[in-house]
Scaffold this active site. Structure first.
Site, PDB file in Angstrom:
ATOM      1  N   ASP A   1       0.864  -1.188   0.000  1.00  0.00           N
ATOM      2  CA  ASP A   1       0.000   0.000   0.000  1.00  0.00           C
ATOM      3  C   ASP A   1       0.896   1.231   0.000  1.00  0.00           C
ATOM      4  OD1 ASP A   1      -3.260   0.253   1.137  1.00  0.00           O
ATOM      5  OD2 ASP A   1      -2.035   2.061   0.819  1.00  0.00           O
TER       6      ASP A   1
ATOM      7  N   TYR B   1     -14.180   5.887 -14.078  1.00  0.00           N
ATOM      8  CA  TYR B   1     -13.867   4.829 -13.107  1.00  0.00           C
ATOM      9  C   TYR B   1     -14.375   3.482 -13.627  1.00  0.00           C
ATOM     10  CZ  TYR B   1     -14.313   2.148  -8.752  1.00  0.00           C
ATOM     11  OH  TYR B   1     -14.240   1.170  -7.793  1.00  0.00           O
TER      12      TYR B   1
END
Ligand code: UD2
Length: 312
Positions: free
Chosen positions: A34, A149
């Site tokens: 991450d 998206y």
């Protein structure tokens, strides 16, 4: 149990951190990745104490650090959840949406190909259906995304399908419907509606329902989504392809508001505002394919899920 090494990208995020916790508690070794841009270290507090957990602070699209990490850790499966979550931000920053929701998928697929990774599980979205209206939406329904998206998620699915055809990669794309639960960020007006409602009710702030409130969604608890992801990652044979992760049940915005309100006797009535631009009226998925392929079934009712959200 057959212990696996599983890499989870987006490990510090809302869904990723729950996936990490579940995989660790099932005895798997987890490599969490991450860049902590939207995910938070706090979500990984439990995992950090676990001896089977390794964390890498890394943006997949910057440098070749990610590839080197895959080469070193050789996971059995990569669960690719990292991405730009905000539909709205994707509209405002198209290149960021491209980089995080499409280019990153290419880099994950490429690392998987180079180092012979057995399977990629990808976080797709019901946003790929967009304006498709043949409810319940099944994987045979057309992809008709209505925002960048949804386009990038749909293109990522197709890119992975290309790797399946050309290189025999095993790639499983999971189309999440409206996910809710603990650790979801309520801070933006485009956060999931349930996290916004609970946050505002707690603070004694007014709630606005956009439109008449009778629009419906297939709300799915994060715990069910996590079960689906972990099944797709660990079941022995899962055919490559696209799978809905949904409950097959629809609930209106008014109904969830009324249910939540029962827990806040002093709450004001909801205000009604204009319908939100670009909103779809109804969304409902058909979960049959995921059930047949890897035994997925949503178990948390909306009542139980809301109760947990309130207690979190
Ligand atoms: C998704 C996106 C959203 C937008 C939309 C386009 C998420 C979380 N949201 O919305 O950004 O691109 O797709 O189709 O991915 N609502 C209220 N009051 C509020 C907040 C929401 O009434 O304060 C309504 C909203 O108008 C909608 C429903 O609740 O009808 C669900 O909203 P959502 O943003 O949780 O999810 P969705 O699928 O509409």
């Amino acid at each position: 149990m057959n212990q696996k090494v599983i890499m989870v990208t987006g490990a510090a995020g809302f869904i990723g951190s729950h996936v990490v916790d579940r995989l660790l508690s099932s005895g798997h070794e987890v490599v969490g990745v991450d860049d902590l841009s939207t995910g938070s270290e706090e979500n990984l507090m439990g995992a950090r104490k676990h001896k089977l957990f390794e964390f890498a602070n890394c943006d997949i699209t910057e440098s070749n650090f990610f590839e080197i990490l895959v080469q070193r850790t050789r996971p059995d499966v990569i669960v690719h959840l990292a991405g730009l979550v905000s539909v709205e931000r994707g509209e405002k920053e198209p290149m960021l949406n491209y980089r995080l929701n499409l280019h990153a998928t290419q880099l994950v697929a490429e690392a998987a190909r180079k180092f012979g990774i057995g399977r990629v599980v990808f976080a797709s979205s019901a946003a790929v259906y967009g304006a498709s209206e043949d409810l319940p939406l099944s994987e045979k329904s057309a992809r008709k995304p209505i925002n960048l998206y949804g386009s990038a998620k749909g293109l990522s699915e197709q890119l992975l399908a290309g790797y399946v055809r050309s290189y025999g990669l095993n790639a499983v794309a999971l189309r999440f419907f409206n996910v809710y639960g603990p650790r979801q960020d309520p801070s933006s007006p485009y956060s999931g509606v349930l996290s916004i409602f609970v946050n505002r009710l707690r603070k004694g702030e007014p709630i606005t329902i956009f439109g008449d409130g009778w629009q419906t969604r297939d709300f799915i608890s994060v715990h069910d989504v996590v079960s689906g992801i972990c099944m797709a990652a660990t079941c022995e044979d899962v055919a490559s392809g696209d799978y809905n992760l949904c409950t097959g049940r629809s609930t209106s915005v008014i109904d969830v508001f009324n249910e939540l309100r029962l827990h806040f006797p002093k709450a004001q009535d909801a205000e009604f505002g204009p319908e939100r631009a670009g909103d779809i009226r109804d969304s409902l998925g058909d979960p049959t394919r995921a059930k047949e392929a890897f035994g997925f079934e949503a178990e948390v009712s909306i009542g139980e899920g809301l109760k947990e959200l309130l207690e979190s």
